[in-house]
Motif scaffolding. Sequence first.
Motif, short mmCIF file in Angstrom:
data_model
loop_
_atom_site.label_atom_id
_atom_site.label_comp_id
_atom_site.label_asym_id
_atom_site.label_seq_id
_atom_site.Cartn_x
_atom_site.Cartn_y
_atom_site.Cartn_z
N VAL A 123 0.86 -1.19 0.00
CA VAL A 123 0.00 0.00 0.00
C VAL A 123 0.89 1.24 0.00
CG1 VAL A 123 -1.69 1.34 1.33
CG2 VAL A 123 -1.93 -1.13 1.14
N VAL A 124 0.74 2.04 -1.05
CA VAL A 124 1.53 3.26 -1.18
C VAL A 124 0.88 4.40 -0.40
CG1 VAL A 124 2.45 4.96 -2.81
CG2 VAL A 124 2.38 2.52 -3.43
N ALA A 125 -0.44 4.50 -0.51
CA ALA A 125 -1.19 5.55 0.18
C ALA A 125 -2.61 5.07 0.41
CB ALA A 125 -1.20 6.83 -0.64
N ALA A 126 -3.22 5.60 1.46
CA ALA A 126 -4.63 5.29 1.76
C ALA A 126 -5.24 6.51 2.44
CB ALA A 126 -4.74 4.07 2.66
N VAL A 127 -6.43 6.87 2.01
CA VAL A 127 -7.16 7.98 2.63
C VAL A 127 -8.62 7.56 2.82
CG1 VAL A 127 -5.70 9.81 1.69
CG2 VAL A 127 -7.70 9.08 0.42
N GLN A 128 -9.21 8.10 3.86
CA GLN A 128 -10.62 7.83 4.08
C GLN A 128 -11.45 8.78 3.22
OE1 GLN A 128 -12.16 8.65 7.98
NE2 GLN A 128 -14.12 7.69 7.52
N ILE A 129 -12.47 8.25 2.58
CA ILE A 129 -13.41 9.06 1.80
C ILE A 129 -14.56 9.38 2.75
CG2 ILE A 129 -14.94 9.15 -0.19
CD1 ILE A 129 -13.09 7.17 -1.58
N THR A 130 -14.69 10.64 3.11
CA THR A 130 -15.69 11.01 4.11
C THR A 130 -17.03 11.42 3.50
OG1 THR A 130 -14.75 13.22 4.17
CG2 THR A 130 -14.03 11.68 5.86
N ASN A 131 -17.00 12.02 2.32
CA ASN A 131 -18.26 12.43 1.70
C ASN A 131 -18.69 11.37 0.69
OD1 ASN A 131 -16.11 13.05 0.08
ND2 ASN A 131 -16.92 14.97 -0.67
N LEU A 132 -19.55 10.47 1.14
CA LEU A 132 -20.00 9.36 0.30
C LEU A 132 -21.16 9.82 -0.56
CD1 LEU A 132 -20.00 6.59 3.04
CD2 LEU A 132 -18.22 7.09 1.39
N ASN A 133 -20.98 9.77 -1.88
CA ASN A 133 -22.09 10.16 -2.74
C ASN A 133 -23.00 8.96 -2.98
OD1 ASN A 133 -21.11 8.64 -4.93
ND2 ASN A 133 -19.89 10.34 -5.68
N LYS A 134 -24.16 9.23 -3.52
CA LYS A 134 -25.20 8.21 -3.69
C LYS A 134 -24.74 7.09 -4.63
CE LYS A 134 -30.10 7.65 -4.78
NZ LYS A 134 -30.11 6.35 -4.26
N MET A 135 -23.97 7.41 -5.67
CA MET A 135 -23.53 6.39 -6.60
C MET A 135 -22.63 5.36 -5.90
SD MET A 135 -21.26 6.60 -10.07
CE MET A 135 -19.72 5.99 -9.42
N ILE A 136 -21.73 5.83 -5.07
CA ILE A 136 -20.83 4.92 -4.34
C ILE A 136 -21.64 4.06 -3.36
CG2 ILE A 136 -18.93 4.79 -2.69
CD1 ILE A 136 -17.72 7.23 -4.06
N LEU A 137 -22.55 4.67 -2.65
CA LEU A 137 -23.37 3.93 -1.70
C LEU A 137 -24.21 2.87 -2.40
CD1 LEU A 137 -24.60 6.74 0.71
CD2 LEU A 137 -23.00 4.88 1.23
N ASP A 138 -24.81 3.24 -3.54
CA ASP A 138 -25.62 2.28 -4.30
C ASP A 138 -24.77 1.12 -4.81
OD1 ASP A 138 -27.88 3.78 -3.85
OD2 ASP A 138 -27.86 4.73 -5.83
N LEU A 139 -23.57 1.42 -5.28
CA LEU A 139 -22.69 0.39 -5.80
C LEU A 139 -22.26 -0.57 -4.67
CD1 LEU A 139 -21.09 -0.73 -8.19
CD2 LEU A 139 -19.25 0.83 -7.56
N VAL A 140 -21.87 -0.03 -3.55
CA VAL A 140 -21.44 -0.88 -2.43
C VAL A 140 -22.60 -1.73 -1.92
CG1 VAL A 140 -20.66 -0.78 -0.03
CG2 VAL A 140 -19.50 0.59 -1.75
#
Length: 143
Positions: A123-140
């Motif tokens: 793992v070179v880098a990792a960041v938390q995505i805090t603003n979850l948009n609807k497309m990401i939520l629907d996909l997950v």
Amino acid sequence: MRARKLPVKPLQKVKLADLPSSTLILFAICSTENGYRLSWLLNSILSLNLQRHELNSNEFPDFICKFDAFTEEKNNGAILLPNKIDPTSFIAPKYKEFDFLLAIRQNSDVLSLESAIKKTSGVVAAVQITNLNKMILDLVNLF
């Protein structure tokens, strides 16, 4: 005998809301490893059980079937997805320099999770995505 009139209570409104997104923690990961190796490394570091998920077109939309998705067998487990849909499209366009998205559905200490992911070899880098948009939520939520 007269009947007593009961006082009329005003109607209360109930507002239905989506489930809180605090139960879903999403990380963008930049890695030198492919999905198989990264899922194995994350399994050993985070005590997950990510396995390759066979995606067929009966269950999922066509563009998702091209993914190498790694999920836990139990419902609402962790999911590792490639960020790149095709050479110019990304699940999380704001994080297009990151290779994978890791979604974890549990109440955990975010800082310790992020620290463990960053310390994972490959793992070179990792960041938390805090603003979850609807497309990401629907996909997950498809998994």
